[in-house]
Design an enzyme around this catalytic site. Structure first.
Site, mmCIF file in Angstrom:
data_model
loop_
_atom_site.group_PDB
_atom_site.id
_atom_site.type_symbol
_atom_site.label_atom_id
_atom_site.label_comp_id
_atom_site.label_asym_id
_atom_site.label_seq_id
_atom_site.Cartn_x
_atom_site.Cartn_y
_atom_site.Cartn_z
ATOM 1 N N GLY A 23 -33.908 -34.712 -19.300
ATOM 2 C CA GLY A 23 -33.304 -35.751 -18.314
ATOM 3 C C GLY A 23 -34.093 -36.084 -17.151
ATOM 4 O O GLY A 23 -35.277 -35.516 -16.857
ATOM 5 N N CYS A 37 -37.220 -28.489 -14.042
ATOM 6 C CA CYS A 37 -37.199 -29.903 -13.458
ATOM 7 C C CYS A 37 -38.603 -30.534 -13.759
ATOM 8 O O CYS A 37 -39.614 -29.699 -13.299
ATOM 9 C CB CYS A 37 -36.846 -29.843 -12.210
ATOM 10 S SG CYS A 37 -36.466 -31.389 -11.359
ATOM 11 N N LEU A 38 -38.613 -31.544 -14.043
ATOM 12 C CA LEU A 38 -40.102 -32.280 -14.141
ATOM 13 C C LEU A 38 -40.645 -32.426 -12.804
ATOM 14 O O LEU A 38 -42.063 -32.589 -12.619
ATOM 15 C CB LEU A 38 -40.011 -33.647 -14.966
ATOM 16 C CG LEU A 38 -39.586 -33.714 -16.511
ATOM 17 C CD1 LEU A 38 -39.397 -35.085 -16.912
ATOM 18 C CD2 LEU A 38 -40.633 -32.844 -17.178
ATOM 19 N N HIS A 89 -27.361 -31.511 -12.737
ATOM 20 C CA HIS A 89 -28.512 -31.345 -12.463
ATOM 21 C C HIS A 89 -29.113 -32.878 -12.035
ATOM 22 O O HIS A 89 -29.627 -33.018 -10.925
ATOM 23 C CB HIS A 89 -29.468 -30.663 -13.479
ATOM 24 C CG HIS A 89 -30.894 -30.689 -13.020
ATOM 25 N ND1 HIS A 89 -31.697 -29.402 -12.921
ATOM 26 C CD2 HIS A 89 -31.851 -31.493 -12.943
ATOM 27 C CE1 HIS A 89 -32.952 -29.613 -12.630
ATOM 28 N NE2 HIS A 89 -33.057 -31.168 -12.835
ATOM 29 N N GLU A 90 -28.884 -33.795 -12.834
ATOM 30 C CA GLU A 90 -29.548 -34.870 -12.564
ATOM 31 C C GLU A 90 -28.673 -35.705 -11.546
ATOM 32 O O GLU A 90 -29.167 -36.254 -10.831
ATOM 33 C CB GLU A 90 -29.382 -35.963 -13.894
ATOM 34 C CG GLU A 90 -30.207 -35.350 -15.193
ATOM 35 C CD GLU A 90 -31.751 -35.127 -14.773
ATOM 36 O OE1 GLU A 90 -32.148 -35.894 -13.923
ATOM 37 O OE2 GLU A 90 -32.396 -33.940 -15.309
ATOM 38 N N HIS A 147 -29.805 -34.812 -8.194
ATOM 39 C CA HIS A 147 -30.988 -35.710 -7.798
ATOM 40 C C HIS A 147 -30.751 -36.958 -7.080
ATOM 41 O O HIS A 147 -31.460 -37.402 -6.241
ATOM 42 C CB HIS A 147 -31.949 -36.067 -8.888
ATOM 43 C CG HIS A 147 -32.838 -35.188 -9.390
ATOM 44 N ND1 HIS A 147 -34.177 -34.358 -8.567
ATOM 45 C CD2 HIS A 147 -33.027 -34.540 -10.814
ATOM 46 C CE1 HIS A 147 -34.415 -33.635 -9.642
ATOM 47 N NE2 HIS A 147 -34.070 -33.595 -10.690
ATOM 48 N N GLN A 203 -36.947 -39.747 -9.398
ATOM 49 C CA GLN A 203 -38.003 -38.872 -9.888
ATOM 50 C C GLN A 203 -39.412 -39.674 -10.131
ATOM 51 O O GLN A 203 -40.387 -39.233 -10.344
ATOM 52 C CB GLN A 203 -37.697 -38.002 -11.110
ATOM 53 C CG GLN A 203 -36.661 -37.009 -10.773
ATOM 54 C CD GLN A 203 -36.471 -36.119 -12.178
ATOM 55 O OE1 GLN A 203 -35.498 -36.276 -12.696
ATOM 56 N NE2 GLN A 203 -37.136 -35.149 -11.991
HETATM 57 NI NI NI Z 1 -34.737 -32.487 -12.138
#
Ligand code: NI
Length: 183
Positions: free
Chosen positions: A58, A106-107, A148-149, A152, A63
């Site tokens: 995701g 998380c990236l 989660h997304e 962000h 990001q």
């Molecule tokens: Ni993330």
């Protein structure tokens, strides 16, 4: 097909740089998308490509430094066909009282994995790739990943669900790792 169509068809997808904590941009609240344009779809295609390359399941637009309420996702396993999903202006319209605990990563928080508790099921309203409104009820990994997304989009990272002590420890580790990588 016009020449302009052909040019956009031939344009290769681009990998975008992913920003990592503690970059202050990750704490900013993203703005709603007004209209789903071809330019926006190009951004979503690039986000998806960037996510696949990372690899991740995701990615929110912030990001890659774009403060707009856009998420791309693909939860297909490696042996399955790709199942790209796009969520524009997602809103949680219902969440279950029942909770679920998943180990998240998380990236933008590289190499940190830990458990987060969230509602087990959510109903989410959003605009799809075609700009049309949709609503889905999600459970399991999809419910967790969506939340989660969506965090962000509100400037919240999964480590913000931890105690301040634990979060500060993780952030110090990230800063140190980045310094090591730069030297
Ligand atoms: Ni993330």
């Amino acid at each position: 097909m016009t020449l302009a169509d052909a040019a956009s068809y031939l344009r290769p997808m681009a990998l975008l740089p992913i920003i990592t904590a503690p970059d202050p941009r990750l704490a900013q609240k993203s703005a709603p998308v007004a209209t789903v344009t071809d330019e926006l779809r190009k951004l979503m295609d690039d986000m998806l490509e960037t996510m696949y390359a990372a690899p991740g399941i995701g990615l929110a637009a912030i990001q890659v430094g774009v403060p707009q309420r856009i998420i791309v996702m693909d939860l297909a396993r490696e042996d399955e066909e790709k199942q790209p999903r796009f969520f524009i202006n997602p809103e949680i319209v219902w969440a279950s009282d029942e909770v679920a605990i998943y180990e998240e990563g998380c990236l933008s928080v590289p190499e940190i994995y830990d458990e987060v508790e969230r509602p087990a099921r959510v109903r989410v309203k959003f605009l799809g790739y075609d700009g049309k409104e949709q609503e889905i009820e999600a459970d399991g990994l999809l419910a967790t990943c969506l939340q989660h997304e969506m965090d962000h989009l509100n400037g919240v990272l999964f480590i913000d669900h931890f105690s301040k002590l634990k979060r500060d420890m993780i952030l110090r580790k990230l800063v140190k790792a980045r310094r090591r990588a730069a030297s």
